[in-house]
Write a protein that holds these residues in place. Structure first.
Motif, short mmCIF file in Angstrom:
data_model
loop_
_atom_site.label_atom_id
_atom_site.label_comp_id
_atom_site.label_asym_id
_atom_site.label_seq_id
_atom_site.Cartn_x
_atom_site.Cartn_y
_atom_site.Cartn_z
N GLU A 219 0.84 -1.19 0.00
CA GLU A 219 0.00 0.00 0.00
C GLU A 219 0.87 1.24 0.00
O GLU A 219 1.74 1.40 0.86
CB GLU A 219 -0.91 0.02 1.22
N TYR A 220 0.65 2.10 -0.96
CA TYR A 220 1.42 3.35 -1.03
C TYR A 220 0.92 4.34 0.01
O TYR A 220 -0.28 4.60 0.11
CB TYR A 220 1.31 3.97 -2.43
N GLN A 221 1.84 4.88 0.78
CA GLN A 221 1.53 5.90 1.77
C GLN A 221 2.16 7.21 1.30
O GLN A 221 3.39 7.29 1.20
CB GLN A 221 2.05 5.50 3.14
N PRO A 222 1.36 8.24 1.01
CA PRO A 222 1.87 9.44 0.33
C PRO A 222 2.81 10.31 1.13
O PRO A 222 3.52 11.13 0.55
CB PRO A 222 0.59 10.20 -0.03
N GLY A 223 2.81 10.17 2.46
CA GLY A 223 3.71 11.00 3.25
C GLY A 223 3.03 12.19 3.90
O GLY A 223 3.70 13.07 4.46
N TRP A 224 1.69 12.25 3.81
CA TRP A 224 0.95 13.29 4.53
C TRP A 224 -0.37 12.69 5.01
O TRP A 224 -0.84 11.68 4.49
CB TRP A 224 0.72 14.52 3.66
N SER A 225 -0.96 13.32 6.02
CA SER A 225 -2.11 12.74 6.69
C SER A 225 -3.43 13.44 6.39
O SER A 225 -4.50 12.89 6.66
CB SER A 225 -1.89 12.76 8.21
N ALA A 226 -3.42 14.65 5.84
CA ALA A 226 -4.65 15.37 5.54
C ALA A 226 -5.28 14.85 4.24
O ALA A 226 -4.70 14.02 3.53
CB ALA A 226 -4.37 16.86 5.43
N GLU A 227 -6.48 15.35 3.91
CA GLU A 227 -7.16 14.90 2.71
C GLU A 227 -6.41 15.31 1.45
O GLU A 227 -6.35 14.56 0.48
CB GLU A 227 -8.59 15.45 2.68
N THR A 228 -5.83 16.51 1.45
CA THR A 228 -5.02 16.97 0.32
C THR A 228 -3.65 17.39 0.83
O THR A 228 -3.48 17.71 2.02
CB THR A 228 -5.67 18.15 -0.41
N TYR A 229 -2.70 17.43 -0.08
CA TYR A 229 -1.35 17.83 0.32
C TYR A 229 -1.31 19.30 0.72
O TYR A 229 -0.61 19.67 1.66
CB TYR A 229 -0.36 17.55 -0.82
N ARG A 239 4.78 23.73 12.86
CA ARG A 239 5.82 22.75 13.20
C ARG A 239 6.98 22.82 12.22
O ARG A 239 8.15 22.70 12.59
CB ARG A 239 5.25 21.33 13.21
N ASP A 240 6.66 23.02 10.94
CA ASP A 240 7.71 23.12 9.93
C ASP A 240 8.63 24.30 10.23
O ASP A 240 9.87 24.21 10.10
CB ASP A 240 7.10 23.27 8.53
N LEU A 241 8.04 25.45 10.62
CA LEU A 241 8.84 26.62 10.94
C LEU A 241 9.71 26.38 12.18
O LEU A 241 10.86 26.82 12.24
CB LEU A 241 7.92 27.83 11.18
N GLU A 242 9.17 25.65 13.15
CA GLU A 242 9.94 25.34 14.35
C GLU A 242 11.12 24.42 14.03
O GLU A 242 12.22 24.58 14.59
CB GLU A 242 9.04 24.69 15.40
N ARG A 243 10.89 23.48 13.14
CA ARG A 243 11.93 22.50 12.80
C ARG A 243 12.82 22.95 11.66
O ARG A 243 13.90 22.38 11.44
CB ARG A 243 11.27 21.16 12.43
N GLY A 244 12.37 23.91 10.87
CA GLY A 244 13.16 24.37 9.74
C GLY A 244 13.18 23.41 8.58
O GLY A 244 14.13 23.41 7.77
N MET A 245 12.14 22.62 8.44
CA MET A 245 12.06 21.67 7.32
C MET A 245 10.61 21.27 7.08
O MET A 245 9.76 21.40 7.98
CB MET A 245 12.89 20.41 7.60
N THR A 246 10.34 20.80 5.88
CA THR A 246 9.00 20.34 5.51
C THR A 246 8.82 18.91 6.00
O THR A 246 9.51 17.99 5.54
CB THR A 246 8.81 20.41 3.98
N LEU A 247 7.90 18.71 6.91
CA LEU A 247 7.77 17.43 7.59
C LEU A 247 6.80 16.47 6.90
O LEU A 247 6.78 15.29 7.23
CB LEU A 247 7.31 17.65 9.03
N GLN A 248 6.01 16.97 5.94
CA GLN A 248 5.07 16.11 5.25
C GLN A 248 5.22 16.26 3.74
O GLN A 248 5.54 17.34 3.25
CB GLN A 248 3.63 16.44 5.66
N GLY A 249 5.01 15.16 3.04
CA GLY A 249 5.08 15.22 1.59
C GLY A 249 5.65 13.95 0.98
O GLY A 249 6.04 13.01 1.70
N PRO A 250 5.70 13.87 -0.35
CA PRO A 250 6.21 12.69 -1.05
C PRO A 250 7.63 12.30 -0.65
O PRO A 250 8.01 11.14 -0.81
CB PRO A 250 6.13 13.09 -2.52
#
Length: 353
Positions: A219-229, A239-250
């Protein structure tokens, strides 16, 4: 697709190697460390622009100078003959097709599809998600012409967003989100389509390879949890701003492998993992052949990776795909199909008549 001739020099321990292979099965045998895997590695480097054993091109350079060379004359299924060449020295590279210099490695790699099965292939099951993303991306690259452009657009936008996140520039982040979401969604859809096709066929392929076939699901898991990217990017912005990176995505996607309700890596033995990895790779090769060129099959040390029964089954399936096969091992197996045999010793290759 077949390789009509292969030349490699100063790659690992290889001297000046020249091989005129059989259009079907080719067996390289010799002691451990003789250079068998390096021959297969030279094909992978020409096919993918990088090795499967190291990410550093400099690690491939042998003792005779600062550059290694690989050259192959190939013939497509349409009987078109091409000459491919690659030389690398650290980060510097030069690729050529029929004597013309290339501006991008992808112009070379698209011309020589190859599927590699080697002792660490079980990492497809037990290793990190990156292994499975690479597996998907290599397959999609060869069956979907638009994949490379989509992947490049996504990677560029992701780098820009991460840079803005590190600066704490919320306005720039928000301006990039829609572009990233568009390309990320396209990338995910291409991957998912390929993953679903693999999933539909994996059971049949497992039955051909192993008598014991646990029910495996992919099963392919797209890398994000919401309905759309795009929604996922908005929800994760703080959270991304706190960590300095994009935490969700392909770039965080995975191909989930399960047996029942448990992860395949948790319930399958090492031997079963090897069979599943072989089934995934051979299914990938089957799909590539249906969509375009039959890939070269590289089977490194298959004899020691499987018992006699599973070795025969895997080789029978590989042979049935009607692809050119390069097989390596430390012993001479019984081969019941037309083939050529090559002895590899201290970086030199000799055809046995």
């Amino acid at each position: 697709m077949i390789i009509k001739s292969l030349k490699a020099s100063n790659l690992r321990n290889l001297g000046d190697v020249v091989i005129h292979p059989h259009h079907g099965l080719n067996y390289l045998y010799g002691r451990n460390g003789a250079g068998k895997t390096s021959v297969l590695e030279s094909i992978i480097v020409l096919s993918r622009g990088r090795s499967f054993r190291t990410s550093q091109a400099q690690d491939l350079v042998g003792p005779n100078g600062k550059t290694f060379h690989v050259f192959a004359e190939i013939c497509t299924q349409d009987d078109i003959v091409m000459r491919l060449g690659l030389e690398r020295s650290g980060k510097r590279w030069r690729g050529r097709v029929d004597g013309c210099d290339l501006s991008q490695l992808s112009q070379l790699t698209r011309r020589l599809p190859a599927v590699m099965m080697e002792p660490d292939s079980h990492q497809l099951i037990s290793g990190s998600p990156e292994n499975r993303r690479k597996f998907l991306d290599w397959g999609v690259f060869h069956v979907e012409r638009e994949f490379l452009g989509v992947w490049r657009h996504y990677s560029k936008a992701l780098k820009q967003r991460n840079a803005a996140l590190r600066r704490g520039d919320r306005d720039v982040v928000e301006s990039i989100d829609e572009v990233l979401a568009v390309h990320g969604t396209q990338l995910s859809e291409l991957r998912e389509k390929f993953a679903n096709t693999i999933s539909d066929r994996i059971g049949t392929m497992m039955n051909r390879i192993s008598e014991s076939t646990p029910g495996v699901k992919l099963e392919y898991q797209p890398g994000w949890s919401a309905e759309t990217y795009l929604e996922a990017l908005k929800m994760s912005q703080k959270r991304d701003l706190e960590r300095g990176m994009t935490l969700q995505g392909p770039h965080r996607a995975d191909l989930a492998l399960s047996c029942g309700k448990q992860a395949a890596r948790a319930v399958l033995s090492r031997g079963e993992q090897k069979c599943l990895a072989a089934a995934m790779l051979l299914t990938q090769a089957e799909l590539l052949a249906e969509k375009g060129e039959k890939p070269i099959l590289l089977l490194d040390d298959l004899v020691s990776e499987f018992d006699r029964n599973h070795f025969k089954r895997v080789l029978d399936v590989a042979t049935s795909l009607d692809s050119q096969i390069w097989l390596s091992g430390t012993e001479k197996p019984e081969l019941n199909t037309p083939h050529k045999m090559f002895h590899v010793k201290q970086g030199h290759v000799k055809e046995l008549v």
